[in-house]
Design a protein around this motif. Structure first.
Motif, PDB file in Angstrom:
ATOM      1  N   VAL A 269       1.256  -4.859 -10.883  1.00 51.18           N
ATOM      2  CA  VAL A 269       0.439  -5.023 -11.243  1.00 51.18           C
ATOM      3  C   VAL A 269      -1.217  -3.431 -11.085  1.00 51.18           C
ATOM      4  CG1 VAL A 269      -2.314  -5.842 -11.825  1.00 51.18           C
ATOM      5  CG2 VAL A 269      -0.457  -6.867 -11.514  1.00 51.18           C
ATOM      6  N   ASN A 270      -1.180  -2.607 -11.054  1.00 57.27           N
ATOM      7  CA  ASN A 270      -1.868  -1.616 -10.590  1.00 57.27           C
ATOM      8  C   ASN A 270      -3.213  -1.083 -10.822  1.00 57.27           C
ATOM      9  OD1 ASN A 270      -2.827   0.750  -8.651  1.00 57.27           O
ATOM     10  ND2 ASN A 270      -1.667   2.227  -9.507  1.00 57.27           N
ATOM     11  N   ALA A 271      -4.642  -0.964 -10.373  1.00 58.33           N
ATOM     12  CA  ALA A 271      -5.664  -0.393 -10.855  1.00 58.33           C
ATOM     13  C   ALA A 271      -5.332   0.324 -12.155  1.00 58.33           C
ATOM     14  CB  ALA A 271      -6.677   0.315  -9.926  1.00 58.33           C
ATOM     15  N   ASN A 272      -5.843   0.475 -13.279  1.00 59.68           N
ATOM     16  CA  ASN A 272      -5.891   1.707 -14.381  1.00 59.68           C
ATOM     17  C   ASN A 272      -7.039   3.291 -14.065  1.00 59.68           C
ATOM     18  OD1 ASN A 272      -5.476   2.928 -17.233  1.00 59.68           O
ATOM     19  ND2 ASN A 272      -6.042   1.273 -18.090  1.00 59.68           N
ATOM     20  N   ASP A 273      -5.907   4.173 -13.047  1.00 60.20           N
ATOM     21  CA  ASP A 273      -6.960   4.852 -12.793  1.00 60.20           C
ATOM     22  C   ASP A 273      -7.789   5.738 -13.430  1.00 60.20           C
ATOM     23  OD1 ASP A 273      -6.669   3.903  -9.441  1.00 60.20           O
ATOM     24  OD2 ASP A 273      -4.619   4.682  -9.816  1.00 60.20           O
ATOM     25  N   THR A 274      -7.053   6.057 -14.777  1.00 59.11           N
ATOM     26  CA  THR A 274      -6.912   7.049 -16.007  1.00 59.11           C
ATOM     27  C   THR A 274      -8.492   6.866 -16.161  1.00 59.11           C
ATOM     28  OG1 THR A 274      -4.291   7.260 -15.921  1.00 59.11           O
ATOM     29  CG2 THR A 274      -6.481   8.103 -18.053  1.00 59.11           C
TER      30      THR A 274
ATOM     31  N   GLN B 281      -2.201  17.737  -0.935  1.00 61.84           N
ATOM     32  CA  GLN B 281      -2.877  16.349  -0.840  1.00 61.84           C
ATOM     33  C   GLN B 281      -3.003  16.145  -1.663  1.00 61.84           C
ATOM     34  OE1 GLN B 281      -7.175  16.843   1.706  1.00 61.84           O
ATOM     35  NE2 GLN B 281      -5.513  18.377   1.997  1.00 61.84           N
ATOM     36  N   ARG B 282      -3.526  14.642  -1.329  1.00 62.78           N
ATOM     37  CA  ARG B 282      -4.086  13.672  -2.058  1.00 62.78           C
ATOM     38  C   ARG B 282      -5.418  14.235  -3.003  1.00 62.78           C
ATOM     39  NH1 ARG B 282      -3.803   7.779  -2.275  1.00 62.78           N
ATOM     40  NH2 ARG B 282      -6.232   7.452  -3.415  1.00 62.78           N
ATOM     41  N   PRO B 283      -5.267  13.937  -4.342  1.00 62.82           N
ATOM     42  CA  PRO B 283      -6.211  15.040  -5.013  1.00 62.82           C
ATOM     43  C   PRO B 283      -8.481  14.317  -4.395  1.00 62.82           C
ATOM     44  CG  PRO B 283      -5.189  14.388  -6.363  1.00 62.82           C
ATOM     45  CD  PRO B 283      -4.563  14.317  -5.277  1.00 62.82           C
TER      46      PRO B 283
ATOM     47  N   GLY C 161       0.909  -0.795   0.132  1.00 65.06           N
ATOM     48  CA  GLY C 161      -0.271   0.334   0.138  1.00 65.06           C
ATOM     49  C   GLY C 161       1.064   1.244  -0.047  1.00 65.06           C
ATOM     50  N   THR C 162      -0.138   1.997  -0.740  1.00 64.49           N
ATOM     51  CA  THR C 162       1.041   3.523  -0.469  1.00 64.49           C
ATOM     52  C   THR C 162       2.075   3.552   1.078  1.00 64.49           C
ATOM     53  OG1 THR C 162      -1.472   4.367  -2.549  1.00 64.49           O
ATOM     54  CG2 THR C 162       0.854   6.035  -0.962  1.00 64.49           C
ATOM     55  N   THR C 163       1.375   3.394   2.431  1.00 63.79           N
ATOM     56  CA  THR C 163       1.859   3.642   3.268  1.00 63.79           C
ATOM     57  C   THR C 163       2.623   3.241   3.326  1.00 63.79           C
ATOM     58  OG1 THR C 163       0.631   2.620   4.599  1.00 63.79           O
ATOM     59  CG2 THR C 163      -0.484   5.533   4.936  1.00 63.79           C
TER      60      THR C 163
ATOM     61  N   THR D 276       0.454  -2.731  -6.405  1.00 63.40           N
ATOM     62  CA  THR D 276       1.252  -1.740  -5.862  1.00 63.40           C
ATOM     63  C   THR D 276       0.230  -0.985  -6.398  1.00 63.40           C
ATOM     64  OG1 THR D 276       3.198  -0.534  -6.016  1.00 63.40           O
ATOM     65  CG2 THR D 276       2.441  -0.898  -7.971  1.00 63.40           C
ATOM     66  N   SER D 277      -0.028  -0.198  -4.686  1.00 64.69           N
ATOM     67  CA  SER D 277      -0.276   1.660  -5.198  1.00 64.69           C
ATOM     68  C   SER D 277       0.373   2.115  -5.139  1.00 64.69           C
ATOM     69  CB  SER D 277      -1.263   1.575  -3.487  1.00 64.69           C
ATOM     70  OG  SER D 277      -2.819   0.062  -3.072  1.00 64.69           O
ATOM     71  N   GLY D 278      -0.171   3.617  -4.490  1.00 67.35           N
ATOM     72  CA  GLY D 278       1.143   5.043  -4.833  1.00 67.35           C
ATOM     73  C   GLY D 278       1.296   5.354  -5.601  1.00 67.35           C
ATOM     74  N   ALA D 279      -0.013   5.424  -7.060  1.00 69.55           N
ATOM     75  CA  ALA D 279       0.513   6.224  -7.925  1.00 69.55           C
ATOM     76  C   ALA D 279      -0.315   7.779  -7.705  1.00 69.55           C
ATOM     77  CB  ALA D 279      -0.038   5.449  -9.129  1.00 69.55           C
ATOM     78  N   ILE D 280      -1.516   7.628  -7.108  1.00 67.81           N
ATOM     79  CA  ILE D 280      -1.763   8.954  -6.665  1.00 67.81           C
ATOM     80  C   ILE D 280      -0.992   9.794  -5.779  1.00 67.81           C
ATOM     81  CG2 ILE D 280      -4.347   9.958  -6.027  1.00 67.81           C
ATOM     82  CD1 ILE D 280      -5.690   7.550  -7.180  1.00 67.81           C
ATOM     83  N   GLY D 281      -0.417   8.892  -4.581  1.00 67.68           N
ATOM     84  CA  GLY D 281       0.013   9.600  -3.355  1.00 67.68           C
ATOM     85  C   GLY D 281       2.075  10.112  -4.943  1.00 67.68           C
ATOM     86  N   VAL D 282       2.183   9.168  -4.847  1.00 69.20           N
ATOM     87  CA  VAL D 282       3.170  10.318  -4.977  1.00 69.20           C
ATOM     88  C   VAL D 282       3.349  10.988  -6.576  1.00 69.20           C
ATOM     89  CG1 VAL D 282       5.266   8.702  -6.848  1.00 69.20           C
ATOM     90  CG2 VAL D 282       4.800   7.657  -5.295  1.00 69.20           C
TER      91      VAL D 282
ATOM     92  N   SER E 236     -12.754  -1.494  -6.109  1.00 67.82           N
ATOM     93  CA  SER E 236     -13.141  -0.113  -5.259  1.00 67.82           C
ATOM     94  C   SER E 236     -11.539  -0.060  -4.321  1.00 67.82           C
ATOM     95  CB  SER E 236     -13.980  -0.895  -4.540  1.00 67.82           C
ATOM     96  OG  SER E 236     -13.313  -2.093  -4.065  1.00 67.82           O
ATOM     97  N   ASP E 237     -10.565  -0.987  -4.484  1.00 68.71           N
ATOM     98  CA  ASP E 237      -9.092  -0.858  -3.671  1.00 68.71           C
ATOM     99  C   ASP E 237      -8.252  -1.628  -4.127  1.00 68.71           C
ATOM    100  OD1 ASP E 237      -9.699  -3.072  -1.617  1.00 68.71           O
ATOM    101  OD2 ASP E 237     -10.945  -2.232  -1.469  1.00 68.71           O
ATOM    102  N   ASN E 238      -6.830  -0.965  -4.058  1.00 70.93           N
ATOM    103  CA  ASN E 238      -5.963  -2.574  -4.640  1.00 70.93           C
ATOM    104  C   ASN E 238      -6.278  -3.699  -3.907  1.00 70.93           C
ATOM    105  OD1 ASN E 238      -5.145  -0.843  -6.402  1.00 70.93           O
ATOM    106  ND2 ASN E 238      -3.137  -0.784  -6.401  1.00 70.93           N
ATOM    107  N   ASP E 239      -6.527  -3.822  -2.281  1.00 70.74           N
ATOM    108  CA  ASP E 239      -6.915  -5.174  -2.099  1.00 70.74           C
ATOM    109  C   ASP E 239      -7.676  -5.463  -2.648  1.00 70.74           C
ATOM    110  OD1 ASP E 239      -5.231  -4.212  -0.032  1.00 70.74           O
ATOM    111  OD2 ASP E 239      -6.857  -3.324   1.547  1.00 70.74           O
TER     112      ASP E 239
END
Ligand code: GLU
Length: 269
Positions: free
Chosen positions: A142-147, A73-75, A21-23, A58-64, A157-160
């Motif tokens: 792998v990540n979600a295709n947030d675009t 902060q995260r939009p 996760g991002t954290t 992996t998460s983290g794309a939005i945060g980074v 709903s989440d990367n979990d």
């Protein structure tokens, strides 16, 4: 302490999904925790050298991305999250690629949407690609295709949740969810210092779910509810799940050695 039969069995799994996760990947100010990511890559490469096949979610794309764009902060708005993730995803992959190549491993980017799981043809396409990459010794990341995933039909709903589906279609035996909490406790350990960590869970009970989602906050900032949901999906597919701390990525080596790290959700009693 000797490993329980279920713990000892974890070392037998050849293929696993590791979700981080991002954290666990960033410092509180939003910048990348390079030491940790490098260690994670080192551990992944070592596991590959041992003959394991690990898919990283992996998460983290939005945060980074948000941090790199100078956002405080995260939009909150969708378009802002899309833009931040597009920037951050490229940065994340660059870092993974660079560190993995230090250990002679290539990384491959896989971006998925919900219909990649729901639609048989798309799921098979993703499955075939992942299997081919693993056969070539490449680490699928792998990540979600947030675009493009902006509504509930296309969005995970989440990367979990995503990681459990990836474990299922990739026919993995084990899912490890690395987070900022040691595992599942019977109470929130932040407010209950005597909270007890479950080491092995065979059935997710309503009491566990209530504790995970209760009193306005989940057990730990990682959000235990979505992790329990992921463990449930995994259990339905007969996949073992370990929820553990991502603070030290070498924990993966100990999990594969059958050590009593985090909480193991298993069908094996
Ligand atoms: N796909 C999101 C990101 O990379 C993360 C979603 C999640 O953490 O569940 O930022």
């Amino acid at each position: 302490m000797n490993a329980t039969p279920a713990r000892a069995q974890l070392g037998q799994h050849k293929r696993a999904v590791v979700k981080i996760g991002t954290t666990s990947l960033t410092y509180p100010n939003g910048t990348l925790n390079l030491q940790r990511i490098e260690k994670l890559c080192w551990v992944l490469a070592d596991l590959y050298n041992q003959g394991k096949e690990i898919i990283l979610v992996t998460s983290g794309a939005i945060g980074v991305g948000a941090n790199s764009l100078g956002m405080e902060q995260r939009p909150r708005d969708i378009i802002g999250r899309q833009a931040a993730s597009a920037v951050g995803q490229a940065m994340l992959m660059q870092i993974y690629q660079r560190f993995l190549q230090t250990y002679n491993r290539n990384a491959a980017q896989i971006l998925l949407t919900r219909d990649c799981v729901d639609n048989k043809q798309r799921r098979e396409n993703a499955q075939n690609t992942v299997k081919q990459l693993l056969a070539m010794g490449v680490v699928p990341i792998v990540n979600a295709n947030d675009t493009i995933a902006t509504d509930e039909l296309t969005e995970f709903s989440d990367n979990d949740n995503l990681s459990a589906h990836v474990a299922a279609f990739s026919e993995s035996g084990l899912l490890v969810i690395l987070s900022d909490i040691e595992g599942l406790y019977n109470k929130d350990p932040k407010t209950h210092p005597k909270a007890i960590l479950f080491h092995e869970v065979n059935e997710i009970t309503p009491a566990m779910e209530a504790a995970a989602g209760g009193s306005g906050s989940s057990l730990g900032t990682g959000g235990m509810t979505t992790k329990l949901d992921a463990a449930k999906i995994a259990l339905q597919h007969n996949i073992d799940t370990v929820i553990a701390s991502g603070e030290d990525p070498t924990i993966l080596l100990r999990i594969f050695s059958g050590e009593n790290e985090g909480t193991l959700f298993t069908c094996m009693t």
